[in-house]
Design an enzyme around this catalytic site. Structure first.
Site, short mmCIF file in Angstrom:
data_model
loop_
_atom_site.label_atom_id
_atom_site.label_comp_id
_atom_site.label_asym_id
_atom_site.label_seq_id
_atom_site.Cartn_x
_atom_site.Cartn_y
_atom_site.Cartn_z
N CYS A 104 0.58 -1.23 -0.10
CA CYS A 104 0.56 0.23 0.12
C CYS A 104 0.69 1.40 -0.49
O CYS A 104 1.90 0.83 0.94
CB CYS A 104 -0.98 -0.07 0.99
N HIS A 146 -9.34 -4.20 -2.04
CA HIS A 146 -8.15 -3.19 -1.18
C HIS A 146 -8.81 -1.57 -1.03
O HIS A 146 -8.91 -1.18 0.29
CB HIS A 146 -6.34 -3.26 -1.72
N GLU A 147 -8.89 -0.74 -2.24
CA GLU A 147 -8.98 -0.15 -2.49
C GLU A 147 -10.71 0.93 -1.88
O GLU A 147 -10.33 1.58 -1.09
CB GLU A 147 -9.67 0.31 -4.11
N HIS A 150 -10.06 0.95 1.35
CA HIS A 150 -9.58 2.49 1.77
C HIS A 150 -11.14 4.03 2.03
O HIS A 150 -10.66 4.22 3.24
CB HIS A 150 -8.80 3.30 0.80
ZN ZN Z 1 -3.82 1.00 0.09
#
Ligand code: ZN
Length: 180
Positions: A104, A146-147, A150
């Protein structure tokens, strides 16, 4: 007239913005939204990343970029055109969960072996404000999850099954070199 995109500063682990829930975007065609998308694409490219989310550049908005391409950080990544994903929802997912290494841009120097769904179906808006429904598998599905995390204030280190699944970037690169 085209405008040069700016490289944005990337928030690092510990920055409160990374732990906030991002707000939905309503003004897709607004010049600020379009500029943010261009700047995110330029920033992820410069950093050799395969994805970046708006909270990572201190903008707590539901926007991220999928930008998978093979590079030094991810040698086996598939190639795709950088794509803006706005107000995403993961509608469904397959049963299979696979573990693979993630990094990341907000947590430099660390890699984690992270479990993710192998396939997902999602809906989101593109940068023109058009609703898109699409399925993703494997590496792209992994970046998407993953995004998407966020936007919820979740980081990959939150998802490791064991602290032993966290390693340094240096050890990760050594391991990848041995695999070839
Ligand atoms: Zn990330």
């Amino acid at each position: 007239m085209t405008r040069m995109a700016n490289l944005l500063q990337v928030a690092q682990l510990g920055s409160p913005v990374l732990r906030k829930k991002a707000k939905a975007v309503n003004d897709f065609l607004d010049s600020n939204t379009q500029r943010l998308i261009d700047d995110l694409i330029a920033t992820v490219k410069e950093a050799n990343g395969v994805g970046i989310a708006a909270p990572q550049v201190y903008e707590s908005k539901k926007i991220f970029i999928l930008a998978s391409h093979p590079n030094a950080r991810y040698p086996n990544a598939p190639l795709m055109k950088p794509t803006a994903i706005i107000n995403p929802k993961i509608i469904s997912h397959g049963r299979e969960v696979v573990k693979d290494w993630e990094g990341c841009l907000s947590i430099p120097g660390i890699r984690g072996l992270i479990p993710r769904f192998k396939s997902i179906s999602a809906k989101y808006y593109d940068r023109k404000g058009k609703l898109v429904k699409r399925s993703f598998t494997d590496f792209i599905a992994r970046i998407f999850q993953h995004e998407h995390d966020h936007l919820e204030g979740i980081l990959f280190v939150d998802r490791v099954e064991s602290n032993k699944d966290l390693i340094s970037e240096k050890e990760y690169l050594k391991m990848m070199a041995k695999r070839k």
